[in-house]
Design a protein around this motif. Structure first.
Motif, PDB file in Angstrom:
ATOM      1  N   SER A   1       0.821  -1.212   0.000  1.00  0.00           N
ATOM      2  CA  SER A   1       0.000   0.000   0.000  1.00  0.00           C
ATOM      3  C   SER A   1       0.851   1.257   0.000  1.00  0.00           C
ATOM      4  CB  SER A   1      -0.931  -0.008   1.221  1.00  0.00           C
ATOM      5  OG  SER A   1      -0.215   0.240   2.420  1.00  0.00           O
ATOM      6  N   ARG A   2       2.153   1.107   0.254  1.00  0.00           N
ATOM      7  CA  ARG A   2       3.075   2.240   0.264  1.00  0.00           C
ATOM      8  C   ARG A   2       4.024   2.213  -0.931  1.00  0.00           C
ATOM      9  NH1 ARG A   2       6.327   1.714   4.766  1.00  0.00           N
ATOM     10  NH2 ARG A   2       5.472  -0.255   5.482  1.00  0.00           N
ATOM     11  N   ILE A   3       3.666   1.464  -1.962  1.00  0.00           N
ATOM     12  CA  ILE A   3       4.442   1.437  -3.209  1.00  0.00           C
ATOM     13  C   ILE A   3       3.605   2.116  -4.295  1.00  0.00           C
ATOM     14  CG2 ILE A   3       5.521  -0.012  -4.959  1.00  0.00           C
ATOM     15  CD1 ILE A   3       5.809  -2.189  -2.814  1.00  0.00           C
ATOM     16  N   PRO A   4       3.934   3.340  -4.669  1.00  0.00           N
ATOM     17  CA  PRO A   4       3.111   4.045  -5.671  1.00  0.00           C
ATOM     18  C   PRO A   4       3.268   3.436  -7.057  1.00  0.00           C
ATOM     19  CG  PRO A   4       5.084   5.317  -5.121  1.00  0.00           C
ATOM     20  CD  PRO A   4       5.062   4.149  -4.179  1.00  0.00           C
ATOM     21  N   LEU A   5       2.202   3.527  -7.835  1.00  0.00           N
ATOM     22  CA  LEU A   5       2.205   3.036  -9.209  1.00  0.00           C
ATOM     23  C   LEU A   5       2.208   4.213 -10.177  1.00  0.00           C
ATOM     24  CD1 LEU A   5      -0.513   0.221  -9.007  1.00  0.00           C
ATOM     25  CD2 LEU A   5       1.979  -0.055  -8.952  1.00  0.00           C
ATOM     26  N   PRO A   6       2.796   4.050 -11.344  1.00  0.00           N
ATOM     27  CA  PRO A   6       2.736   5.115 -12.350  1.00  0.00           C
ATOM     28  C   PRO A   6       1.275   5.427 -12.697  1.00  0.00           C
ATOM     29  CG  PRO A   6       4.311   3.418 -12.973  1.00  0.00           C
ATOM     30  CD  PRO A   6       3.568   2.871 -11.801  1.00  0.00           C
ATOM     31  N   GLY A   7       0.938   6.688 -12.682  1.00  0.00           N
ATOM     32  CA  GLY A   7      -0.419   7.077 -13.011  1.00  0.00           C
ATOM     33  C   GLY A   7      -1.374   7.099 -11.838  1.00  0.00           C
ATOM     34  N   GLY A   8      -0.867   6.707 -10.654  1.00  0.00           N
ATOM     35  CA  GLY A   8      -1.717   6.766  -9.470  1.00  0.00           C
ATOM     36  C   GLY A   8      -2.017   5.400  -8.894  1.00  0.00           C
ATOM     37  N   GLY A   9      -2.442   5.394  -7.652  1.00  0.00           N
ATOM     38  CA  GLY A   9      -2.729   4.133  -6.974  1.00  0.00           C
ATOM     39  C   GLY A   9      -1.476   3.542  -6.356  1.00  0.00           C
ATOM     40  N   ASN A  10      -1.616   2.370  -5.795  1.00  0.00           N
ATOM     41  CA  ASN A  10      -0.477   1.693  -5.183  1.00  0.00           C
ATOM     42  C   ASN A  10      -0.536   0.209  -5.482  1.00  0.00           C
ATOM     43  OD1 ASN A  10      -2.021   0.309  -2.930  1.00  0.00           O
ATOM     44  ND2 ASN A  10      -2.456   2.451  -2.432  1.00  0.00           N
ATOM     45  N   ALA A  11       0.551  -0.505  -5.154  1.00  0.00           N
ATOM     46  CA  ALA A  11       0.680  -1.907  -5.537  1.00  0.00           C
ATOM     47  C   ALA A  11      -0.364  -2.791  -4.874  1.00  0.00           C
ATOM     48  CB  ALA A  11       2.087  -2.412  -5.214  1.00  0.00           C
ATOM     49  N   ALA A  12      -0.870  -2.404  -3.711  1.00  0.00           N
ATOM     50  CA  ALA A  12      -1.918  -3.202  -3.072  1.00  0.00           C
ATOM     51  C   ALA A  12      -3.172  -3.246  -3.933  1.00  0.00           C
ATOM     52  CB  ALA A  12      -2.248  -2.646  -1.691  1.00  0.00           C
ATOM     53  N   GLY A  13      -3.350  -2.235  -4.746  1.00  0.00           N
ATOM     54  CA  GLY A  13      -4.488  -2.215  -5.656  1.00  0.00           C
ATOM     55  C   GLY A  13      -4.384  -3.240  -6.761  1.00  0.00           C
ATOM     56  N   ASN A  14      -3.211  -3.854  -6.907  1.00  0.00           N
ATOM     57  CA  ASN A  14      -3.030  -4.904  -7.908  1.00  0.00           C
ATOM     58  C   ASN A  14      -3.407  -6.285  -7.384  1.00  0.00           C
ATOM     59  OD1 ASN A  14      -2.179  -3.272 -10.022  1.00  0.00           O
ATOM     60  ND2 ASN A  14      -0.027  -3.350  -9.401  1.00  0.00           N
ATOM     61  N   LEU A  15      -3.855  -6.359  -6.137  1.00  0.00           N
ATOM     62  CA  LEU A  15      -4.343  -7.629  -5.601  1.00  0.00           C
ATOM     63  C   LEU A  15      -5.788  -7.839  -6.043  1.00  0.00           C
ATOM     64  CD1 LEU A  15      -2.918  -7.506  -1.963  1.00  0.00           C
ATOM     65  CD2 LEU A  15      -2.188  -9.028  -3.804  1.00  0.00           C
ATOM     66  N   THR A  16      -6.084  -9.037  -6.489  1.00  0.00           N
ATOM     67  CA  THR A  16      -7.438  -9.379  -6.898  1.00  0.00           C
ATOM     68  C   THR A  16      -7.823 -10.703  -6.273  1.00  0.00           C
ATOM     69  OG1 THR A  16      -8.895  -9.682  -8.816  1.00  0.00           O
ATOM     70  CG2 THR A  16      -6.663 -10.535  -9.009  1.00  0.00           C
TER      71      THR A  16
ATOM     72  N   GLU B   1       5.689  -6.863 -12.991  1.00  0.00           N
ATOM     73  CA  GLU B   1       4.907  -5.721 -13.432  1.00  0.00           C
ATOM     74  C   GLU B   1       4.056  -5.148 -12.299  1.00  0.00           C
ATOM     75  OE1 GLU B   1       2.622  -6.365 -16.990  1.00  0.00           O
ATOM     76  OE2 GLU B   1       4.142  -7.723 -17.823  1.00  0.00           O
ATOM     77  N   ALA B   2       3.463  -6.038 -11.503  1.00  0.00           N
ATOM     78  CA  ALA B   2       2.515  -5.612 -10.487  1.00  0.00           C
ATOM     79  C   ALA B   2       3.176  -5.174  -9.189  1.00  0.00           C
ATOM     80  CB  ALA B   2       1.524  -6.738 -10.193  1.00  0.00           C
ATOM     81  N   LEU B   3       4.384  -5.697  -8.909  1.00  0.00           N
ATOM     82  CA  LEU B   3       4.980  -5.448  -7.600  1.00  0.00           C
ATOM     83  C   LEU B   3       6.465  -5.093  -7.649  1.00  0.00           C
ATOM     84  CD1 LEU B   3       5.014  -5.469  -4.503  1.00  0.00           C
ATOM     85  CD2 LEU B   3       5.195  -7.972  -4.596  1.00  0.00           C
ATOM     86  N   ILE B   4       7.293  -5.973  -8.203  1.00  0.00           N
ATOM     87  CA  ILE B   4       8.739  -5.813  -8.056  1.00  0.00           C
ATOM     88  C   ILE B   4       9.249  -4.553  -8.764  1.00  0.00           C
ATOM     89  CG2 ILE B   4      10.999  -6.867  -8.397  1.00  0.00           C
ATOM     90  CD1 ILE B   4       9.233  -8.268  -6.320  1.00  0.00           C
ATOM     91  N   ASP B   5       8.873  -4.343 -10.012  1.00  0.00           N
ATOM     92  CA  ASP B   5       9.389  -3.184 -10.757  1.00  0.00           C
ATOM     93  C   ASP B   5       8.966  -1.848 -10.121  1.00  0.00           C
ATOM     94  OD1 ASP B   5      10.625  -4.938 -12.438  1.00  0.00           O
ATOM     95  OD2 ASP B   5       9.167  -4.741 -14.074  1.00  0.00           O
ATOM     96  N   PRO B   6       7.674  -1.645  -9.802  1.00  0.00           N
ATOM     97  CA  PRO B   6       7.330  -0.371  -9.141  1.00  0.00           C
ATOM     98  C   PRO B   6       7.960  -0.238  -7.758  1.00  0.00           C
ATOM     99  CG  PRO B   6       5.406  -1.819  -9.308  1.00  0.00           C
ATOM    100  CD  PRO B   6       6.461  -2.418 -10.162  1.00  0.00           C
ATOM    101  N   TRP B   7       8.203  -1.331  -7.088  1.00  0.00           N
ATOM    102  CA  TRP B   7       8.861  -1.282  -5.780  1.00  0.00           C
ATOM    103  C   TRP B   7      10.283  -0.762  -5.920  1.00  0.00           C
ATOM    104  CZ3 TRP B   7       8.913  -6.134  -2.066  1.00  0.00           C
ATOM    105  CH2 TRP B   7       9.114  -5.702  -0.737  1.00  0.00           C
ATOM    106  N   ILE B   8      11.010  -1.316  -6.881  1.00  0.00           N
ATOM    107  CA  ILE B   8      12.389  -0.871  -7.107  1.00  0.00           C
ATOM    108  C   ILE B   8      12.418   0.606  -7.514  1.00  0.00           C
ATOM    109  CG2 ILE B   8      14.399  -1.170  -8.609  1.00  0.00           C
ATOM    110  CD1 ILE B   8      13.787  -4.176  -8.595  1.00  0.00           C
ATOM    111  N   THR B   9      11.488   1.000  -8.367  1.00  0.00           N
ATOM    112  CA  THR B   9      11.417   2.407  -8.772  1.00  0.00           C
ATOM    113  C   THR B   9      11.210   3.312  -7.573  1.00  0.00           C
ATOM    114  OG1 THR B   9      10.559   1.816 -10.961  1.00  0.00           O
ATOM    115  CG2 THR B   9      10.155   4.068 -10.189  1.00  0.00           C
TER     116      THR B   9
END
Length: 621
Positions: free
Chosen positions: A148-163, A308-316
């Protein structure tokens, strides 16, 4: 939860006047036995089978370092870029530490996804593959908080990638069985109401004898009413198969209740995983199914390949905080001076260099940590020798790419009764980007990602263990086992629909005496908790952040590694003298309604008695 914690005693659990022992909740033992059989029979008649704390403060809310204390230094060297290392870096970088991560192989470690080389068409990405499919049970709390503390490009965060999946299924010799994704308790939460819920949700009756189902459920209730003393000092020391007396039961009991149960939850083998770990995973699964403890949907996964969903935005994000990433950097030695780490030797393409830092974090897996713990380190902290007692096993993935999706389940699947302990997820249905237009060359529309957990058992085609098979033999064997388990298997999974396959490249030398696994997994064998360390060591500037560190979840998982990273970060926060808000450590939910049972069971354990609900073949301390 530690094994030295003893809940307060309540004095409950006294005998009834008629001589029948009564549980703390007022349920007579004879009444409970009858209830277990009645619940099992009701299912047959129907034709069927810690409370998390608030999330950690956001970076902007973290307190500034306290004045009046001398900081011991903020330079941190982390060795290992998997879940534990990245989690440690995240917590420290948000608190202003200077962090460098050294990784020998690939960022994300066993959590990563990877491209299948040379499979991308024009304007598309390579077919995705992975070490093993990702699974985020609803009782994971530490890792989703980090996400929830990993921002995504364009808005939102990585927790939003959980389904969330909507079902968890098992296939058994052509029959599909479905575990509930959501459920409710009738009345108040109690052992009796929980028993009723489990009985109505366990859809195996007609295949497994009713009395064996009742036996299994009674053992589950005995676990969930056990206090910490029994959990850590009795159930920890026996395998799950021993706990449920698998050896004395029918083949169907072994395959559908014991093996399917452990395989569906954590892809573990019941004769190797300890009863404490498996019981804890089972109760957490049930509580998440019931929506208790703030838990989310029980079966969750990512909506894209893991990188795509977690590791790359985390490193960024970590790079934006100043974290330095050093790839192709293998830790080969640690130097001790005056009972502290004075330097680390790192080998890469340009040779070996010495890394100096104020704090050193060992975030490599246990099989790589043990050789690094040299005599100088062990002389300062002899307790680290116990890491040699921990065990790893093979549990790697094979991806089967399909031209068209097949309808297996809207969630994870176990293939009960198959010798290689297979579990899978059909990924395309959950991914946000259409598979066929994003990955490959347009002729693949599904990735059936499969975990193969029993590499040492003979298969059904070649009568050979997976580790002794070639890649092609492994693929054909897996397909044969899937077809045997799935209804109309040869039709559903037909040759024309199979495009290709990919086996985790960590497995090398297949079919030769040199077969090896570069990325095995830690196994929670009986008594393994006693050999696992905390994140701190006797060396004041050496810390541990990997899935073998003691964690409340008590299982080698992404969640456990994330918790270990948080513990290591908090220890560095203390050792540095910086102060500030520590990383939050979430605890797994235990219902307050059961506190009386836990207290009573601690009393019974100290008296050498079995759990009050352990009525058939009771196990005494």
């Amino acid at each position: 939860m530690q094994d030295d914690k003893t809940p307060s005693q309540t004095g409950q659990g006294e005998a009834e006047q008629d001589g029948t022992a009564r549980t703390p909740g007022g349920v007579g033992r004879r009444q409970f036995v009858t209830g277990a059989l009645t619940a099992a029979g009701a299912v047959a008649a129907a034709g069927a089978l810690g409370q998390g704390t608030a999330s950690a403060a956001t970076p902007s809310a973290r307190r500034a370092p306290r004045t009046g204390r001398a900081a011991a230094g903020r330079r941190v060297a982390i060795f290992g870029g998997g879940m534990g290392g990245l989690s440690t870096a995240h917590e420290l970088a948000e608190r202003g530490f200077q962090v460098t991560i050294y990784e020998r192989k690939a960022w994300g470690g066993k959590c990563r996804s990877m491209p299948v080389p040379d499979t991308a068409g024009t304007g598309r990405r390579d077919l995705p593959a992975e070490h093993g499919f990702r699974f985020f049970p609803g009782f994971y709390q530490n890792l989703p908080d980090t996400m929830s503390r990993i921002p995504l490009p364009g808005g939102g965060n990585a927790a939003g990638n959980l389904t969330a999946g909507t079902e968890v299924a098992a296939f058994y010799n052509g029959t599909k069985l479905v575990l509930p994704a959501r459920g409710t308790i009738e009345g108040t939460l109690s052992p009796d109401s929980l028993l009723t819920f489990l009985a109505t949700g366990l859809n195996v009756l007609g295949t497994v004898p009713a009395w064996e189902v009742g036996y299994f459920l009674q053992k589950m209730i005995a676990f969930v009413t056990s206090g910490p003393l029994r959990r850590y000092k009795q159930w920890e020391d026996m395998s799950f198969a021993q706990f449920v007396h698998s050896d004395k039961m029918s083949k169907q009991y072994q395959e559908l209740l014991v093996q399917m149960f452990t395989g569906t939850l954590v892809a573990a083998k019941p004769d190797k995983a300890n009863a404490h770990t498996m019981g804890k995973m089972a109760e957490a699964w049930v509580y998440s199914t019931l929506g208790l403890g703030g838990y989310k949907a029980p079966d969750r996964l990512l909506n894209a390949p893991t990188n795509e969903a977690l590791i790359d935005p985390w490193i960024t994000y970590l790079k934006s905080l100043g974290v330095v990433f050093q790839p192709d950097a293998t830790l080969t030695g640690l130097t001790v001076t005056d009972r502290k780490i004075s330097g680390a030797q790192v080998t890469g393409a340009n040779g070996t260099t010495t890394v100096e830092a104020d704090h050193y974090v060992l975030a490599v897996p246990v099989e790589r940590a043990v050789p690094l713990l040299n005599d100088d380190i062990l002389a300062v902290d002899p307790s680290l020798r116990s890491l040699r007692e921990l065990t790893t096993d093979w549990m790697n993935g094979i991806m089967i790419y399909l031209r068209q999706p097949i309808n297996l389940a809207k969630g994870h699947v176990a293939y009960a009764g198959q010798p290689w302990a297979l579990t899978s997820i059909s990924q395309a249905q959950f991914w946000k980007n259409k598979f066929g237009t994003t990955y490959g060359k347009g002729d693949v529309n599904e990735c059936l990602s499969i975990d193969l957990s029993a590499w040492d058992q003979p298969g059904i085609l070649y009568n050979k263990a997976a580790r002794d098979c070639t890649h092609e033999q492994i693929f054909k064997e897996v397909v044969a086992q899937l077809r045997k388990a799935i209804p109309w298997g040869p039709v559903v999974l037909n040759d024309a629909n199979i495009h290709s396959y990919f086996i985790d490249p960590a497995i090398t030398g297949n079919g030769t005496p040199q077969v090896a696994n570069d990325e095995p997994l830690l196994i929670n064998k009986p008594s393994s908790w006693n050999h696992r360390p905390e994140a701190t060591t006797a060396l004041p500037n050496l810390f541990l952040a990997s899935d073998y560190v003691r964690a409340d979840i008590n299982l080698a998982t992404m969640e456990g590694a994330n918790e270990a990273g948080r513990k290591a970060a908090n220890a560095i926060l203390d050792a540095s003298g910086v102060g500030g808000t520590p990383a939050k450590l979430f605890e797994m939910y235990l219902p307050k309604e059961f506190q009386g049972f836990y207290d009573d069971d601690d009393r019974r354990f100290k008296a050498g008695q079995a759990n009050a609900f352990d009525l058939w073949d009771p196990a005494k301390p």
